[in-house]
Enzyme design. Structure first.
Site, PDB file in Angstrom:
ATOM      1  NE  ARG A  51     106.061 -42.817  10.802  1.00 32.76           N
ATOM      2  CZ  ARG A  51     105.621 -42.675  12.065  1.00 32.76           C
ATOM      3  NH1 ARG A  51     104.557 -43.302  12.483  1.00 32.76           N
ATOM      4  NH2 ARG A  51     106.282 -41.914  12.900  1.00 32.76           N
ATOM      5  CE1 TYR A 105      97.513 -59.539  -6.473  1.00 34.96           C
ATOM      6  CE2 TYR A 105      98.449 -59.334  -4.283  1.00 34.96           C
ATOM      7  CZ  TYR A 105      98.498 -59.063  -5.634  1.00 34.96           C
ATOM      8  OH  TYR A 105      99.529 -58.331  -6.130  1.00 34.96           O
ATOM      9  CG  ASP A 177      91.047 -58.039  -2.154  1.00 37.49           C
ATOM     10  OD1 ASP A 177      90.554 -57.166  -2.885  1.00 37.49           O
ATOM     11  OD2 ASP A 177      92.246 -58.369  -2.196  1.00 37.49           O
ATOM     12  CE  LYS A 202      96.344 -54.396  -8.816  1.00 36.35           C
ATOM     13  NZ  LYS A 202      96.031 -55.476  -7.897  1.00 36.35           N
TER      14      LYS A 202
HETATM   15  C1  LIG Z   1      96.694 -56.137  -6.880  1.00 39.40           C
HETATM   16  C2  LIG Z   1      95.861 -56.764  -5.820  1.00 39.40           C
HETATM   17  C3  LIG Z   1      96.240 -56.717  -4.475  1.00 39.40           C
HETATM   18  C4  LIG Z   1      97.543 -56.070  -4.020  1.00 39.40           C
HETATM   19  O1  LIG Z   1      97.520 -54.711  -4.241  1.00 39.40           O
HETATM   20  P1  LIG Z   1      98.875 -53.801  -4.411  1.00 39.40           P
HETATM   21  O2  LIG Z   1      98.299 -52.450  -4.610  1.00 39.40           O
HETATM   22  O3  LIG Z   1      99.633 -54.344  -5.561  1.00 39.40           O
HETATM   23  O4  LIG Z   1      99.621 -53.934  -3.131  1.00 39.40           O
HETATM   24  C5  LIG Z   1      95.405 -57.308  -3.554  1.00 39.40           C
HETATM   25  N1  LIG Z   1      94.265 -57.917  -3.904  1.00 39.40           N
HETATM   26  C6  LIG Z   1      93.859 -57.992  -5.196  1.00 39.40           C
HETATM   27  C7  LIG Z   1      92.590 -58.680  -5.534  1.00 39.40           C
HETATM   28  C8  LIG Z   1      94.650 -57.422  -6.187  1.00 39.40           C
HETATM   29  O5  LIG Z   1      94.258 -57.510  -7.468  1.00 39.40           O
END
Ligand SMILES: *Cc1c(COP(=O)(O)O)cnc(C)c1O
Length: 386
Positions: A51, A105, A177, A202
């Site tokens: 953790r 997002y 982000d 992603k």
């Molecule tokens: C998918 C996504 C997230 C969230 O990510 P998870 O791995 O689904 O928690 C945050 N920001 C962007 C730009 C995303 O495409």
């Protein structure tokens, strides 16, 4: 050779790998052990325990991720949302105010508008391309400015250099982000951002088979965010660490190919008479092109477009394609299509959709690694049916 002198492709394979290799293993083994023998650690955060995100599988990823963005430190998390929420909760306390890009997002948007107010954290939405708008909204208690390298689903790129300059002038923490750009196309630390966040679900993993996240940036922030994550528990399991590690090795090969393929597809769509409008930051017609051209090394594998004739034509097109999969999410090896008004942005009213510039017939494409010619031929035959 210093790690910082290595190219992205080399770092993806070699940086952060254990030396000497564990029992000579060429591929990092999975340490499937929750706890490790006590070695006299004095701080709670130093005890080796899954953790606490500090097992050998985590440590390799931390070093590799930091080197990819030429940043001081990195932390992997159980999801992109775990990275984003834990970072925001570390930076912001009750009474603080946040400036946040208006089209973030969906999960981030809900967290800031629904959860943060309960904790006494307020916000104002800003236009990321317009510094005058930020000057009007910054307050005495503003603590941070939060943007995305490219917005979803319109692929707008803000004035990111001005964001850093503004943050430094007002003593704010700059947060971005960077999921859509990936470290191949944009490295926020090189431009002065304090904290870069990723959904590794992603591009970084790239194979649509795990959920993971990352925080990359200044060492003191990464340490504080790590301690917060240790309490909140948004850990990444060693199995998922291993899959992310494996997926990341091909990041540059994938993303560079996806950049080129998306550019050719965007140009093809822009020239097709059935298409109303194409959103891609690599096209000169795009308002964010002037910012992207200076800061980005590639324009990503993400694009969106509107077909003429409304939502029924958009659906006809999607159903007529043969290669793409109709599915949410992005950044994997397979090409995906979604209609944001019916999926990611379905919670918005028709007025809100219009105000955000998201038409009912907008189709978002996450370009995979199939042959570009095959994808264009497939899009061509589907557009010819409209
Ligand atoms: C998918 C996504 C997230 C969230 O990510 P998870 O791995 O689904 O928690 C945050 N920001 C962007 C730009 C995303 O495409």
């Amino acid at each position: 050779m210093k790690v910082s002198d290595m190219s992205m492709e080399t770092k993806l394979i070699h940086s952060g790998e254990p030396s000497p290799r564990v029992m000579g293993a060429v591929s990092m083994p999975i340490f499937q052990s929750a706890n490790f023998e006590f070695k006299g650690e004095e701080s709670y955060h130093d005890i080796k325990y899954i953790r606490l995100n500090n097992t050998p599988n985590h440590q390799v990823l931390h070093a590799k991720l930091a080197s990819l963005e030429n940043a001081e430190a990195a932390l992997v998390t159980g999801s992109g949302m775990a990275a984003i929420t834990t970072a925001l909760l570390t930076v912001l306390s009750s009474g603080d105010h946040l400036l946040v890009q208006k089209t973030v997002y969906g999960g981030t948007h809900s967290f800031i508008t629904q959860d943060c107010p309960q904790l006494g954290i307020s916000h104002d939405f800003i236009d990321p391309a317009d510094p005058e708008d930020w000057e009007k909204k910054v307050r005495e208690n503003t603590r941070a400015i939060y943007v995305e390298s490219m917005s979803n689903p319109l692929l707008e790129v803000g004035n990111l250099k001005a964001v850093v300059e503004f943050a430094q002038r007002h003593g704010l923490v700059s947060m971005i982000d960077n999921t859509f750009a990936s470290p191949v196309n944009f490295r926020p630390a090189e431009w002065g951002f304090d904290i870069s966040l990723h959904s590794c679900t992603k591009y970084l993993n790239g194979h649509s088979d795990i959920v993971a996240g990352a925080v990359i940036g200044k060492a003191d922030w990464v340490e504080r965010i790590t301690h917060k994550l240790n309490h909140l528990g948004g850990t990444l399991d060693p199995h998922a660490c291993s899959l992310l590690h494996r997926g990341m090795k091909t990041l540059a090969l994938r993303v560079k190919y996806q950049n080129e393929s998306a550019m050719k597809i965007a140009q093809f769509l822009e020239s097709h008479p059935a298409v109303e409008k194409v959103n891609y930051p690599g096209l000169e017609s795009n308002p964010g092109y002037r910012f992207a051209r200076e800061l980005f090394e590639g324009y990503s594998g993400m694009l969106s477009f509107e077909v003429k004739g409304g939502v029924h034509k958009a659906e006809t097109f999607m159903n007529a394609t043969r290669l793409p999969i109709i599915a949410p999410s992005l950044g994997g090896v397979e090409t995906l299509l979604t209609r944001p008004a019916s999926t990611s942005h379905a919670g918005l009213s028709p007025e809100e959709l219009q105000a955000s510039g998201i038409s009912e017939s907008l189709i978002r494409v996450s370009v995979g690694i199939e042959s570009t010619d095959d994808l264009i031929a497939d899009f061509q035959q589907a557009l010819d049916k409209l």
